[in-house]
Enzyme design. Sequence first.
Site, PDB file in Angstrom:
ATOM      1  CG  HIS A 154       6.637 -29.905   8.317  1.00  0.00           C
ATOM      2  ND1 HIS A 154       6.334 -29.253   9.600  1.00  0.00           N
ATOM      3  CD2 HIS A 154       8.075 -30.161   8.329  1.00  0.00           C
ATOM      4  CE1 HIS A 154       7.450 -29.659  10.234  1.00  0.00           C
ATOM      5  NE2 HIS A 154       8.539 -30.139   9.501  1.00  0.00           N
ATOM      6  CG  ASP A 200      -0.442   0.213   2.397  1.00  0.00           C
ATOM      7  OD1 ASP A 200       0.859   0.337   2.645  1.00  0.00           O
ATOM      8  OD2 ASP A 200      -1.209   0.126   3.517  1.00  0.00           O
ATOM      9  CB  THR A 238       1.010  -3.645  10.697  1.00  0.00           C
ATOM     10  OG1 THR A 238       0.058  -4.085  10.028  1.00  0.00           O
ATOM     11  CG2 THR A 238       0.890  -2.321  11.684  1.00  0.00           C
ATOM     12  CB  CYS A 262       0.263  -2.830   4.557  1.00  0.00           C
ATOM     13  SG  CYS A 262       0.062  -3.914   5.911  1.00  0.00           S
ATOM     14  CG  HIS A 314       8.491 -26.333   9.816  1.00  0.00           C
ATOM     15  ND1 HIS A 314       8.374 -26.440  11.173  1.00  0.00           N
ATOM     16  CD2 HIS A 314       9.471 -26.880   9.273  1.00  0.00           C
ATOM     17  CE1 HIS A 314       9.602 -26.865  11.527  1.00  0.00           C
ATOM     18  NE2 HIS A 314      10.326 -27.356  10.363  1.00  0.00           N
TER      19      HIS A 314
HETATM   20  C1  RB5 Z   1      -2.247   2.477   6.725  1.00  0.00           C
HETATM   21  O1  RB5 Z   1      -2.062   3.384   7.445  1.00  0.00           O
HETATM   22  C2  RB5 Z   1      -2.166   1.194   7.450  1.00  0.00           C
HETATM   23  O2  RB5 Z   1      -3.345   0.838   8.388  1.00  0.00           O
HETATM   24  C3  RB5 Z   1      -1.666  -0.160   6.640  1.00  0.00           C
HETATM   25  O3  RB5 Z   1      -0.549   0.367   6.064  1.00  0.00           O
HETATM   26  C4  RB5 Z   1      -1.469  -1.608   7.381  1.00  0.00           C
HETATM   27  O4  RB5 Z   1      -0.673  -1.251   8.540  1.00  0.00           O
HETATM   28  C5  RB5 Z   1      -2.568  -1.949   7.728  1.00  0.00           C
HETATM   29  O5  RB5 Z   1      -2.398  -3.467   8.139  1.00  0.00           O
END
Ligand code: RB5
Length: 149
Positions: free
Chosen positions: A137, A12, A71, A69, A102
């Site tokens: 596995h 993203d 996180t 993204c 695995h």
């Molecule tokens: C975008 O701000 C953020 O929510 C996205 O990049 C991600 O971390 C979502 O899981």
Amino acid sequence: MTTSKRIVISSDHADIPLRQTIAEHVAQQGWEVIDIGPTTPESTDYPVHGKAAAERVASGDCQLGIIVCGTGQGIMMAANKVKGIRCGVCSDTFSARMIRQHNDANMLSLGARVVGKGLALDIVDAFLAAEFEGGRHATRMEMIEPSEG
Ligand code: RB5
């Protein structure tokens, strides 16, 4: 010309430069990289990009995928909704190796706001270098999503 090493990469807006760095890094290792964007930094919806990358892998167009993204979590959840996708978020190289060995992961998700560039590239290397061990596995992965036929 097609090669047998084809990988899709997407993200993203959280860190497009990191995604592009990963794409270059992977290409240097001989992979044909399919970078499906986005290319502009406006806020965008990670489910769209996770699904699009996952469909490239699920269809067989690409063997593996790497998605990014903030996180790594949201885009991973979107990818895993596509049948045939096994995607894990990794913030360490041990996990990146193990999800291949695995769990037969075919996609790796990274959190750009969790790991720095150096660690992200090490995680990518660990993921790409590992191979599924099969055996017990494979039995366990079959329990999660039975193969057709
Ligand atoms: C975008 O701000 C953020 O929510 C996205 O990049 C991600 O971390 C979502 O899981």
